[in-house]
Design a protein around this motif. Structure first.
Motif, short mmCIF file in Angstrom:
data_model
loop_
_atom_site.label_atom_id
_atom_site.label_comp_id
_atom_site.label_asym_id
_atom_site.label_seq_id
_atom_site.Cartn_x
_atom_site.Cartn_y
_atom_site.Cartn_z
N ASP A 28 0.86 -1.18 0.00
CA ASP A 28 0.00 0.00 0.00
C ASP A 28 0.89 1.23 0.00
N MET A 29 0.58 2.17 -0.88
CA MET A 29 1.43 3.32 -1.13
C MET A 29 0.63 4.61 -0.97
N TYR A 30 1.37 5.72 -0.85
CA TYR A 30 0.76 7.04 -0.91
C TYR A 30 1.72 7.99 -1.61
N HIS A 31 1.21 8.76 -2.53
CA HIS A 31 1.99 9.79 -3.19
C HIS A 31 1.06 10.97 -3.47
N PRO A 32 1.45 12.18 -3.07
CA PRO A 32 0.54 13.32 -3.23
C PRO A 32 0.20 13.64 -4.68
N HIS A 33 1.04 13.21 -5.64
CA HIS A 33 0.77 13.50 -7.05
C HIS A 33 0.10 12.34 -7.78
N HIS A 34 -0.16 11.25 -7.06
CA HIS A 34 -0.88 10.13 -7.67
C HIS A 34 -2.36 10.53 -7.78
N PRO A 35 -3.04 10.17 -8.86
CA PRO A 35 -4.45 10.58 -9.02
C PRO A 35 -5.33 10.24 -7.82
N ASN A 36 -5.06 9.14 -7.15
CA ASN A 36 -5.88 8.74 -5.99
C ASN A 36 -5.21 9.05 -4.66
N GLY A 37 -3.95 9.48 -4.68
CA GLY A 37 -3.22 9.66 -3.42
C GLY A 37 -2.77 8.31 -2.89
N ASP A 38 -3.73 7.52 -2.39
CA ASP A 38 -3.45 6.16 -1.94
C ASP A 38 -3.59 5.21 -3.13
N TYR A 39 -2.68 4.26 -3.22
CA TYR A 39 -2.75 3.27 -4.29
C TYR A 39 -2.00 2.02 -3.84
N ARG A 40 -2.09 0.98 -4.61
CA ARG A 40 -1.42 -0.29 -4.28
C ARG A 40 -0.57 -0.71 -5.47
N VAL A 41 0.64 -1.17 -5.18
CA VAL A 41 1.50 -1.73 -6.21
C VAL A 41 1.61 -3.24 -5.99
N ALA A 42 1.88 -3.93 -7.08
CA ALA A 42 2.15 -5.37 -7.03
C ALA A 42 3.60 -5.54 -7.47
N ASN A 43 4.39 -6.19 -6.63
CA ASN A 43 5.80 -6.43 -6.94
C ASN A 43 5.99 -7.90 -7.22
N GLN A 44 6.89 -8.21 -8.16
CA GLN A 44 7.21 -9.59 -8.46
C GLN A 44 8.71 -9.81 -8.24
N VAL A 45 9.03 -10.79 -7.40
CA VAL A 45 10.43 -11.10 -7.10
C VAL A 45 11.12 -11.58 -8.38
N GLN A 46 12.24 -10.93 -8.71
CA GLN A 46 13.02 -11.27 -9.90
C GLN A 46 14.30 -12.02 -9.56
N VAL A 47 14.91 -11.68 -8.41
CA VAL A 47 16.15 -12.30 -7.95
C VAL A 47 15.98 -12.61 -6.48
N LEU A 48 16.34 -13.82 -6.09
CA LEU A 48 16.32 -14.19 -4.67
C LEU A 48 17.50 -15.13 -4.45
N ASP A 49 18.60 -14.57 -3.97
CA ASP A 49 19.85 -15.30 -3.80
C ASP A 49 20.38 -15.01 -2.39
N PRO A 50 19.75 -15.63 -1.35
CA PRO A 50 20.15 -15.31 0.02
C PRO A 50 21.59 -15.73 0.31
N PRO A 51 22.35 -14.96 1.03
CA PRO A 51 22.10 -13.59 1.47
C PRO A 51 22.79 -12.56 0.59
N ARG A 52 22.86 -12.82 -0.72
CA ARG A 52 23.65 -11.96 -1.60
C ARG A 52 22.85 -10.95 -2.42
N ALA A 53 21.64 -11.32 -2.87
CA ALA A 53 20.91 -10.40 -3.76
C ALA A 53 19.42 -10.67 -3.69
N ILE A 54 18.66 -9.58 -3.81
CA ILE A 54 17.20 -9.67 -3.89
C ILE A 54 16.74 -8.51 -4.78
N ALA A 55 15.78 -8.80 -5.66
CA ALA A 55 15.28 -7.76 -6.56
C ALA A 55 13.82 -8.04 -6.90
#
Length: 161
Positions: free
Chosen positions: A60-87
């Protein structure tokens, strides 16, 4: 306004904590609001730890310049290499439930400097953003100090966890 010739920005900070502890904080969506250097991230809608490439987690996000102010993003894990990298790449869920990604990626690379110190590099990469999005969004959408602020927040959390 700043101009950037590259299509990514990064910052690096030494964190006084083992890489495994730092990685665990990054793999926990519940910590992302505390780590965020812009104040846009409000809360984790999906609170399960990040455990596999392809996993979706919503914030859940908030940005004053977003049309709704409050909005939701969906993130997808691209890299998961514990404990070296995450994206992860960031997008949104459309009304029909389909996910649509904007082309920008957040990546953390961790390099142990010893048993209780880790060098962390945060990269924000927008090289895959299509032109139609670039017409209405400026990249990067924040100043370069955002990344450093985020890393300092991460270091503070790691020191007290």
């Amino acid at each position: 306004m700043h101009t950037v010739d590259r299509e990514d920005v990064c910052a690096t900070v030494a964190v006084a904590a083992p890489a495994t502890r730092v990685f665990a904080l990054l793999a926990d969506p519940r910590t992302h609001a505390a780590i965020d250097g812009t104040g846009w991230v409000q809360d984790a809608a999906d609170q399960a730890p990040l455990t596999e490439v392809g996993q979706i987690f919503r914030m859940d996000m908030y940005h004053p310049h977003h049309p709704n102010g409050d909005y939701r993003v969906a993130n997808q894990v691209q890299v998961l290499d514990p404990p070296r990298a995450i994206a992860w790449r960031t997008g949104q869920e459309k009304e029909d439930g389909q996910l649509e990604f904007g082309g920008w990626v957040w990546r953390y690379d961790l390099v142990p400097l010893g048993p209780s110190e880790t060098e962390v590099t945060l990269t924000y990469d927008w090289s895959a953003v299509p032109q139609f999005i670039r017409k209405y969004l400026q990249f990067p959408p924040f100043g370069p100090d955002h990344l450093t602020n985020s890393l300092h927040h991460l270091a503070e959390l790691a020191a007290h966890s």
